[in-house]
Design a protein around this motif. Structure first.
Motif, PDB file in Angstrom:
ATOM      1  N   PRO A   1      28.567  56.341 -32.618  1.00 33.38           N
ATOM      2  CA  PRO A   1      27.859  55.314 -33.393  1.00 33.38           C
ATOM      3  C   PRO A   1      28.024  53.930 -32.783  1.00 33.38           C
ATOM      4  O   PRO A   1      29.099  53.565 -32.308  1.00 33.38           O
ATOM      5  N   ASN A   2      26.943  53.174 -32.797  1.00 32.51           N
ATOM      6  CA  ASN A   2      27.006  51.775 -32.387  1.00 32.51           C
ATOM      7  C   ASN A   2      27.395  50.916 -33.580  1.00 32.51           C
ATOM      8  O   ASN A   2      27.018  51.218 -34.722  1.00 32.51           O
ATOM      9  N   VAL A   3      28.110  49.855 -33.314  1.00 35.19           N
ATOM     10  CA  VAL A   3      28.469  48.927 -34.377  1.00 35.19           C
ATOM     11  C   VAL A   3      28.190  47.501 -33.915  1.00 35.19           C
ATOM     12  O   VAL A   3      28.489  47.132 -32.775  1.00 35.19           O
ATOM     13  N   LEU A   4      27.553  46.732 -34.778  1.00 37.29           N
ATOM     14  CA  LEU A   4      27.263  45.325 -34.500  1.00 37.29           C
ATOM     15  C   LEU A   4      28.496  44.512 -34.848  1.00 37.29           C
ATOM     16  O   LEU A   4      28.950  44.517 -35.999  1.00 37.29           O
ATOM     17  N   VAL A   5      29.048  43.825 -33.847  1.00 43.43           N
ATOM     18  CA  VAL A   5      30.247  43.020 -34.062  1.00 43.43           C
ATOM     19  C   VAL A   5      29.981  41.586 -33.632  1.00 43.43           C
ATOM     20  O   VAL A   5      29.146  41.327 -32.754  1.00 43.43           O
ATOM     21  N   VAL A   6      30.717  40.662 -34.253  1.00 44.54           N
ATOM     22  CA  VAL A   6      30.626  39.251 -33.879  1.00 44.54           C
ATOM     23  C   VAL A   6      32.032  38.690 -33.728  1.00 44.54           C
ATOM     24  O   VAL A   6      32.999  39.199 -34.315  1.00 44.54           O
ATOM     25  N   HIS A   7      32.136  37.631 -32.940  1.00 44.93           N
ATOM     26  CA  HIS A   7      33.397  36.898 -32.838  1.00 44.93           C
ATOM     27  C   HIS A   7      33.644  36.198 -34.175  1.00 44.93           C
ATOM     28  O   HIS A   7      32.692  35.766 -34.843  1.00 44.93           O
ATOM     29  N   PRO A   8      34.888  36.071 -34.608  1.00 45.51           N
ATOM     30  CA  PRO A   8      35.169  35.446 -35.908  1.00 45.51           C
ATOM     31  C   PRO A   8      34.629  34.030 -36.067  1.00 45.51           C
ATOM     32  O   PRO A   8      34.461  33.554 -37.202  1.00 45.51           O
ATOM     33  N   ASP A   9      34.346  33.354 -34.972  1.00 50.04           N
ATOM     34  CA  ASP A   9      33.814  31.990 -35.069  1.00 50.04           C
ATOM     35  C   ASP A   9      32.360  31.954 -35.525  1.00 50.04           C
ATOM     36  O   ASP A   9      31.852  30.898 -35.915  1.00 50.04           O
TER      37      ASP A   9
ATOM     38  N   PRO B   1      29.483  32.015 -37.937  1.00 52.28           N
ATOM     39  CA  PRO B   1      29.472  31.762 -39.391  1.00 52.28           C
ATOM     40  C   PRO B   1      28.595  32.743 -40.158  1.00 52.28           C
ATOM     41  O   PRO B   1      27.634  32.361 -40.829  1.00 52.28           O
ATOM     42  N   ALA B   2      28.928  34.007 -40.057  1.00 48.77           N
ATOM     43  CA  ALA B   2      28.200  35.043 -40.794  1.00 48.77           C
ATOM     44  C   ALA B   2      29.206  36.097 -41.215  1.00 48.77           C
ATOM     45  O   ALA B   2      29.866  36.714 -40.374  1.00 48.77           O
ATOM     46  N   LYS B   3      29.326  36.297 -42.510  1.00 48.48           N
ATOM     47  CA  LYS B   3      30.318  37.230 -43.042  1.00 48.48           C
ATOM     48  C   LYS B   3      29.759  38.637 -43.247  1.00 48.48           C
ATOM     49  O   LYS B   3      30.521  39.587 -43.422  1.00 48.48           O
ATOM     50  N   ASN B   4      28.450  38.760 -43.217  1.00 47.43           N
ATOM     51  CA  ASN B   4      27.832  40.066 -43.387  1.00 47.43           C
ATOM     52  C   ASN B   4      26.531  40.125 -42.585  1.00 47.43           C
ATOM     53  O   ASN B   4      26.106  39.130 -41.984  1.00 47.43           O
ATOM     54  N   PHE B   5      25.889  41.289 -42.603  1.00 51.62           N
ATOM     55  CA  PHE B   5      24.701  41.494 -41.782  1.00 51.62           C
ATOM     56  C   PHE B   5      23.547  40.594 -42.215  1.00 51.62           C
ATOM     57  O   PHE B   5      22.839  40.026 -41.370  1.00 51.62           O
ATOM     58  N   LYS B   6      23.352  40.446 -43.497  1.00 53.09           N
ATOM     59  CA  LYS B   6      22.261  39.612 -43.998  1.00 53.09           C
ATOM     60  C   LYS B   6      22.427  38.165 -43.544  1.00 53.09           C
ATOM     61  O   LYS B   6      21.459  37.516 -43.109  1.00 53.09           O
TER      62      LYS B   6
ATOM     63  N   GLY C   1      41.251  42.223 -36.576  1.00 51.78           N
ATOM     64  CA  GLY C   1      40.600  40.987 -37.002  1.00 51.78           C
ATOM     65  C   GLY C   1      40.070  40.139 -35.865  1.00 51.78           C
ATOM     66  O   GLY C   1      39.563  39.037 -36.105  1.00 51.78           O
ATOM     67  N   LYS C   2      40.167  40.632 -34.645  1.00 56.23           N
ATOM     68  CA  LYS C   2      39.677  39.850 -33.506  1.00 56.23           C
ATOM     69  C   LYS C   2      38.156  39.904 -33.394  1.00 56.23           C
ATOM     70  O   LYS C   2      37.548  39.067 -32.732  1.00 56.23           O
ATOM     71  N   LEU C   3      37.545  40.916 -34.033  1.00 52.34           N
ATOM     72  CA  LEU C   3      36.095  41.009 -34.127  1.00 52.34           C
ATOM     73  C   LEU C   3      35.733  41.368 -35.567  1.00 52.34           C
ATOM     74  O   LEU C   3      36.515  42.016 -36.270  1.00 52.34           O
ATOM     75  N   ARG C   4      34.544  40.971 -35.987  1.00 52.83           N
ATOM     76  CA  ARG C   4      34.082  41.276 -37.341  1.00 52.83           C
ATOM     77  C   ARG C   4      32.918  42.261 -37.252  1.00 52.83           C
ATOM     78  O   ARG C   4      31.920  42.004 -36.568  1.00 52.83           O
ATOM     79  N   ALA C   5      33.045  43.394 -37.921  1.00 52.02           N
ATOM     80  CA  ALA C   5      31.980  44.395 -37.940  1.00 52.02           C
ATOM     81  C   ALA C   5      31.005  44.069 -39.063  1.00 52.02           C
ATOM     82  O   ALA C   5      31.408  43.877 -40.211  1.00 52.02           O
ATOM     83  N   LEU C   6      29.702  44.019 -38.711  1.00 50.04           N
ATOM     84  CA  LEU C   6      28.693  43.658 -39.693  1.00 50.04           C
ATOM     85  C   LEU C   6      27.817  44.826 -40.118  1.00 50.04           C
ATOM     86  O   LEU C   6      27.330  44.857 -41.251  1.00 50.04           O
ATOM     87  N   ALA C   7      27.570  45.764 -39.214  1.00 48.30           N
ATOM     88  CA  ALA C   7      26.711  46.898 -39.537  1.00 48.30           C
ATOM     89  C   ALA C   7      26.873  47.973 -38.479  1.00 48.30           C
ATOM     90  O   ALA C   7      27.301  47.689 -37.353  1.00 48.30           O
ATOM     91  N   VAL C   8      26.524  49.204 -38.834  1.00 51.23           N
ATOM     92  CA  VAL C   8      26.531  50.306 -37.873  1.00 51.23           C
ATOM     93  C   VAL C   8      25.097  50.780 -37.665  1.00 51.23           C
ATOM     94  O   VAL C   8      24.261  50.693 -38.569  1.00 51.23           O
ATOM     95  N   GLY C   9      24.832  51.293 -36.461  1.00 54.05           N
ATOM     96  CA  GLY C   9      23.480  51.713 -36.129  1.00 54.05           C
ATOM     97  C   GLY C   9      23.188  53.167 -36.447  1.00 54.05           C
ATOM     98  O   GLY C   9      22.042  53.604 -36.295  1.00 54.05           O
ATOM     99  N   SER C  10      24.185  53.913 -36.858  1.00 55.68           N
ATOM    100  CA  SER C  10      23.982  55.333 -37.173  1.00 55.68           C
ATOM    101  C   SER C  10      23.215  55.497 -38.482  1.00 55.68           C
ATOM    102  O   SER C  10      23.063  54.548 -39.261  1.00 55.68           O
ATOM    103  N   ALA C  11      22.721  56.711 -38.716  1.00 53.94           N
ATOM    104  CA  ALA C  11      21.923  56.976 -39.914  1.00 53.94           C
ATOM    105  C   ALA C  11      22.762  56.894 -41.182  1.00 53.94           C
ATOM    106  O   ALA C  11      22.259  56.518 -42.246  1.00 53.94           O
ATOM    107  N   GLN C  12      24.045  57.259 -41.077  1.00 54.20           N
ATOM    108  CA  GLN C  12      24.950  57.181 -42.219  1.00 54.20           C
ATOM    109  C   GLN C  12      26.150  56.303 -41.868  1.00 54.20           C
ATOM    110  O   GLN C  12      26.451  56.074 -40.703  1.00 54.20           O
TER     111      GLN C  12
END
Length: 336
Positions: free
Chosen positions: A138-146, A148-153, A229-240
């Motif tokens: 599964p792919n996961v969308l991650v961002v650096h903690p800097d 300013p987005a706490k979730n995918f939306k 906590g070095k990266l923030r996961a926002l969403a996964v690309g898998s079907a589930q």
């Protein structure tokens, strides 16, 4: 005059040889007679078209370690990055088709490059023989903690409001991370600059340092950094949703119904590799995927072991090529 123990006719040497040849030809048509030379008799090279440090590394080395035990010969991984995987693919396309040179194919080299690159020095459908699909990751969308987005939306809103402010990194042009992010950009309608690296290792170094801000990577390469906590996961690309990140939503459930992207890795050999060797490789790979060390590592990284037949893997590649051809054209994906 002949007695009972003296043959009345003795064949000539030439006639005897001809008779033996006929018998041998007939026997060779019987199951089990014609056998390829014992394989393997020496070390087997498994080429990975990326630098160490990514999901490809986890899949290749886990399976190679088990194959080494099972086959009684070393199956060693050779990382050969560069050229969106074409350097490694060309190496194996020209290698002897004897079962001692294999490559780890993936979505980029097999399903995207044929449409993204105009001058490949090989044909993926002609110069390789599929052995088996080893794993889907599964792919996961991650961002650096800097960021300013706490979730995918919030991330989508920020990216749309700040076109070009975010840079996303990948393991290279044509890599699964590159393709998945371009797919997301096309689907959600925002712009980010792509920064390609030569493998997940150097990519992660800059992402963790904040020199790039976003990535869509296979879960194995980022899971430890998400937990720390070095990266923030926002969403996964898998079907589930995946068991390792139960609170992280899928992109599909976050407003983009039908969106799905995962990394997949399969074993291929040069075209012309004897069918008995290809079949043995598939059988041994399936056995390796069921071994404790591999199932435990895959479970840890939410990877799904497959181990299908060469025919099934070939059909899977064809289906993926159809999907990604359309995405490459629509998104205008080109080698940077």
């Amino acid at each position: 005059m002949t007695d009972l123990f003296t043959p009345a006719w003795r064949p000539s040497r030439r006639t005897a040889f001809q008779s033996l040849a006929v018998l041998a030809a007939g026997a060779a048509s019987l199951p089990g007679w014609a056998q390829a030379p014992a394989w393997p008799q020496k070390s087997i090279r498994l080429v990975v078209p990326f630098a160490p440090g990514g999901s490809s590394e986890v899949v290749a080395r886990s399976v190679a370690a088990e194959l080494t035990k099972q086959l009684g010969q070393s199956v060693f991984v050779e990382n050969k990055p560069g050229g969106a995987g074409t350097i490694a693919m060309q190496d194996i396309a020209k290698a002897p088709p004897d079962g001692y040179n294999l490559i780890l194919g993936h979505v980029g080299t097999l399903a995207v490059n044929p449409y993204m690159l105009t001058n490949q020095p090989y044909d993926v459908n002609r110069d390789f023989v599929p052995v088996t699909l080893l794993a889907k990751v599964p792919n996961v969308l991650v961002v650096h903690p800097d960021v300013p987005a706490k979730n995918f939306k919030e991330f989508i809103a920020y990216a749309k409001a700040n076109p070009g402010k975010l840079n996303y990194s990948s393991a290279g042009n044509g890599s699964a991370g590159h393709l998945s992010m371009e797919y997301l950009k096309l689907t959600a309608g925002f712009f980010m600059t792509h920064i390609p690296y030569r493998g997940s290792g150097p990519q992660m170094t800059d992402l963790l340092a904040g020199r790039t801000q976003v990535a869509m990577n296979g879960l194995p390469s980022v899971s430890a950094f998400i937990k720390s906590g070095k990266l923030r996961a926002l969403a996964v690309g898998s079907a589930q949703r995946v068991a390792a990140l139960p609170d992280v939503p899928t992109i599909a459930e976050s407003g983009y119904k039908g969106f799905e992207t995962s990394q997949w890795y399969g074993l291929l050999a040069p075209a012309g590799t004897p069918a008995p060797i290809v079949r043995r490789l598939q059988e041994e790979s399936l056995r390796a995927l069921k071994a404790g060390p591999v199932t435990e590592r895959f479970a840890h990284d939410s990877a799904l072991g497959v181990g299908d037949t060469p025919e099934q893997f070939a059909a899977f590649i064809a289906a993926q090529q159809k999907i990604w051809k359309e995405i490459v054209v629509k998104a205008g994906i080109k080698p940077d």
